[in-house]
Design a protein around this motif. Sequence first.
Motif, PDB file in Angstrom:
ATOM      1  N   TYR A 198     -22.424  25.106 -14.467  1.00 54.69           N
ATOM      2  CA  TYR A 198     -21.037  24.866 -14.860  1.00 54.69           C
ATOM      3  C   TYR A 198     -20.667  25.720 -16.073  1.00 54.69           C
ATOM      4  CZ  TYR A 198     -20.925  20.689 -11.899  1.00 54.69           C
ATOM      5  OH  TYR A 198     -20.949  19.832 -10.826  1.00 54.69           O
ATOM      6  N   PRO A 199     -19.378  26.007 -16.262  1.00 56.39           N
ATOM      7  CA  PRO A 199     -18.956  26.683 -17.493  1.00 56.39           C
ATOM      8  C   PRO A 199     -19.446  25.921 -18.725  1.00 56.39           C
ATOM      9  CG  PRO A 199     -17.153  26.629 -15.922  1.00 56.39           C
ATOM     10  CD  PRO A 199     -18.244  25.778 -15.335  1.00 56.39           C
ATOM     11  N   ILE A 200     -19.810  26.645 -19.730  1.00 55.68           N
ATOM     12  CA  ILE A 200     -20.517  26.064 -20.874  1.00 55.68           C
ATOM     13  C   ILE A 200     -19.724  24.958 -21.570  1.00 55.68           C
ATOM     14  CG2 ILE A 200     -19.692  27.836 -22.483  1.00 55.68           C
ATOM     15  CD1 ILE A 200     -22.446  27.690 -23.859  1.00 55.68           C
ATOM     16  N   GLU A 201     -18.384  25.061 -21.560  1.00 61.19           N
ATOM     17  CA  GLU A 201     -17.595  24.066 -22.274  1.00 61.19           C
ATOM     18  C   GLU A 201     -17.609  22.700 -21.593  1.00 61.19           C
ATOM     19  OE1 GLU A 201     -14.712  26.203 -19.492  1.00 61.19           O
ATOM     20  OE2 GLU A 201     -16.330  26.776 -20.888  1.00 61.19           O
ATOM     21  N   ILE A 207     -24.034  21.261 -29.779  1.00 59.20           N
ATOM     22  CA  ILE A 207     -24.159  22.659 -30.191  1.00 59.20           C
ATOM     23  C   ILE A 207     -24.124  23.559 -28.957  1.00 59.20           C
ATOM     24  CG2 ILE A 207     -25.403  22.178 -32.335  1.00 59.20           C
ATOM     25  CD1 ILE A 207     -28.011  22.855 -30.917  1.00 59.20           C
ATOM     26  N   LYS A 208     -23.633  24.779 -29.145  1.00 56.52           N
ATOM     27  CA  LYS A 208     -23.485  25.710 -28.022  1.00 56.52           C
ATOM     28  C   LYS A 208     -24.815  26.119 -27.420  1.00 56.52           C
ATOM     29  CE  LYS A 208     -19.110  27.830 -29.501  1.00 56.52           C
ATOM     30  NZ  LYS A 208     -18.474  29.090 -29.952  1.00 56.52           N
ATOM     31  N   SER A 209     -25.829  26.262 -28.247  1.00 54.60           N
ATOM     32  CA  SER A 209     -27.109  26.716 -27.713  1.00 54.60           C
ATOM     33  C   SER A 209     -27.700  25.700 -26.745  1.00 54.60           C
ATOM     34  CB  SER A 209     -28.092  27.014 -28.847  1.00 54.60           C
ATOM     35  OG  SER A 209     -28.213  25.909 -29.717  1.00 54.60           O
ATOM     36  N   ALA A 210     -27.520  24.420 -27.023  1.00 55.83           N
ATOM     37  CA  ALA A 210     -28.006  23.385 -26.109  1.00 55.83           C
ATOM     38  C   ALA A 210     -27.239  23.430 -24.796  1.00 55.83           C
ATOM     39  CB  ALA A 210     -27.881  22.004 -26.749  1.00 55.83           C
ATOM     40  N   SER A 565     -19.503  31.410 -19.437  1.00 53.16           N
ATOM     41  CA  SER A 565     -18.158  30.960 -19.053  1.00 53.16           C
ATOM     42  C   SER A 565     -18.078  30.706 -17.556  1.00 53.16           C
ATOM     43  CB  SER A 565     -17.112  32.013 -19.430  1.00 53.16           C
ATOM     44  OG  SER A 565     -17.308  33.197 -18.660  1.00 53.16           O
ATOM     45  N   GLY A 566     -18.966  31.351 -16.794  1.00 53.34           N
ATOM     46  CA  GLY A 566     -18.902  31.270 -15.338  1.00 53.34           C
ATOM     47  C   GLY A 566     -17.790  32.107 -14.747  1.00 53.34           C
ATOM     48  N   ASP A 567     -17.152  32.931 -15.567  1.00 47.82           N
ATOM     49  CA  ASP A 567     -16.000  33.728 -15.136  1.00 47.82           C
ATOM     50  C   ASP A 567     -16.458  35.121 -14.708  1.00 47.82           C
ATOM     51  OD1 ASP A 567     -13.646  35.126 -14.780  1.00 47.82           O
ATOM     52  OD2 ASP A 567     -12.713  34.428 -16.630  1.00 47.82           O
TER      53      ASP A 567
END
Length: 786
Positions: A198-201, A207-210, A565-567
């Motif tokens: 899935y997109p990271i958001e 945290i973003k790294s996780a 982002s999956g984009d």
Amino acid sequence: MYNCSLFLQVCSHNMRGSIVQWRRHWTWLELRNLGSKLGCLINLLHDLRLWAQSWSPYSGNSPSGCQHRHRLWLCECNKGQKAAAQFKQMFKADMSSLEEICGGLPLQPLPENRGRTKGVPHAPVRTPNLTAQEEKLALQNALRYFPPEVHKELALEFAEELKLYGHIYMYRFCPEIEMSLAVTTRHFPLYPTEYRAYPIEEYPCKIKSAAAIMHMIMNNLDPSVAQFPQELVTYGGNGQVFSNWAQFWLVMYYLSEMTEEQTLVMYSGHPLGLFPSPWYAPRLIITNGMVISNYSSRDEYEKMFAMGVTMYGQMTAGSYCYIGPQGIVHGTVLTVLNAGRRYLGMEDLAGRVFVTSGLGGMSGAQAKAAVIAGCVGIIAEVDEAALLKRYRQGWLMEITDSLDHCIARLRDARENKISLSLGYHGNVVDLWERLVYELDTTGEQLVDLGSDQTSCHNPFSGGYYPVQLSFEEANQLMSTNPGRFRTLVQESLRRQVAAINRLSDKGMFFWDYGNAFLLEAQRAGADVEKRGANKIEFRYPSYVQHIMGDIFSLGFGPFRWVCTSGDPQDLATTDLIATSVLEDAIHQGVSASVKQQYQDNIRWIREAGKHSLVVGSQARILYSDQKGRVAIAVAINRAIAEKRIKAPVVLSRDHHDVSGTDSPYRETSNIYDGSAFCADMAVQNFVGDAVRGATWVSLHNGGGVGWGEVINGGFGLVLDGSAEAEKQAKIMLSWDVSNGVARRCWSGNSNAYETICQAMEETGKLKVTLPHKVVDESILEQALHR
């Protein structure tokens, strides 16, 4: 024939009220029993899938009636896309959402025990031969993930899994996502799988790294990517992401809770826990299969895996960095191109025939690679599911189960110089022996290049299927009579090598693809010995020894990145960035050998889009040296900072690289100073990456050639657009390449000597011990025999 559009619209209308009420007033766990309301839709999609598969796509040119039915199928499904989208949104309520997956083990109540899902490939049954005490220990070890109040219920089914499959996978806890509904045609998915990157958001993390790590894990288990998703096997027949589903749930929970002052520690699939650490430490440290040397045998491994205490992570399966078969497509393209240059003396491979086997995980790349390289690729595969999967993904142009048709298409493509990837549903030994028959009866040598990518690192547990048995018969005998199965495998290997030898004597060039094929053939008594050679050399070279070894010594290896982002647009942006970086490097001036590698990779990136290489996450791979990797990483990081790329990018590489792997029958097979069986390089690389800023690192026993034959490691580095990420990328990527080049230099490789000397000139703080060559070797004999 069903009217897909009408039926979905009617069902969604009739169920809309109840679904809304369900989502508003009930929890997911409390209303599992309401899943029966969707039964009609599930049955419909199941029937549609079976109907779509009822026509045979074999031989490349389906009968006109079949083509007509296929067009009708696509037409009806296109009509129903809008309704299917509504259904997809509605059906999510019955699936494990990301929030629920990150909530820890579901215990109150326990999920329904649905067992193995039908309609998806499953790992072969394992035969660990546990004693009664070891069986008890395996069950006890599995139950320790759960509180005592559920032990009685779970013990019975876990014991049954151990009995039936040789391992406790905990199927009950496989997330309630209908993997079998990932129905695809060759052109588009009717129902896209929910189990994907899935997109990271969308990941519920602090945290973003996780979140980036979650993105990579989910990709490794995506049914369109993974070989055996319900057994948590990504590729290679036994390359595990985790050992069981309890570990998956715990890891996702820990990652959702992780802060910048914690590190998740993984012991062979088991999450030991979150431990305090400084912000600059890795967020994740993985070890897989770290068994004491004297106990690192295959038999001991089977026992320890069954008991749940160790795991075979292959390379990028257990490090969460697999990017689908694209990862090896590029390496295979380079291998085939360089084989043509070395063995055939030509750049243009039009009309040249490459014969090999395997269309499963990594080996599935061979068909696409053959077409990109411009040759005729004939690839044998015994597993029909794997063959059809690659065909429907567009990686195979044609498939056939007829050797007569196979030979006819080969001749036609060869004569007319047509690029072709033809999948033969059958045993590769039959294919090799048929090619010998054609040679003997017509005098015509139909094959120019040959190799093998069966999973021979795991030959007796589903990695190699003997020619004497059908696929189904082999799977049965594997578990009921493993001794007899072993005998047949070795007999089959001897037959395969005999056919290869016959064709080789008439001019075909064969190489070992680092899958332990020649090693296992030697152990089977096949004629593969090279007289007067050392124990890591055979009658045929490994692709590292003759083809890719010089590339490694120049510092080139499989560098890769994933756009979280999956984009697809983000991936296109990174492709343009990488191309520009390599073109600039050529313009600034590089050696002829480096220039050729850069040009091959520029060609690769430019052609990547039209070959539909992305399966799973939005990822790209290319072979680059230290200078190229650092420059690409810096440029991508700055593009993230400038918002030209929407989300963080994960940098990684295959463990099969310059520095990442010590493997005497593959990556270090061209090391001739006696240190090919030493693993200092891979271990030092693991530690060095960790202290230089990697987001996560991993170290594995086994991978590629097999358990006990390899030590290898990898990393993940999250680029988030920050100045700190740029600094970490520069220093970590430089070490990650120069470590291996320095080791290869010390072993006596002249390419590596020149490469590391140039690196020292460009990097003032780099100081490497250089070897002095013995110019007059006669003094050695004189000193030893005086």
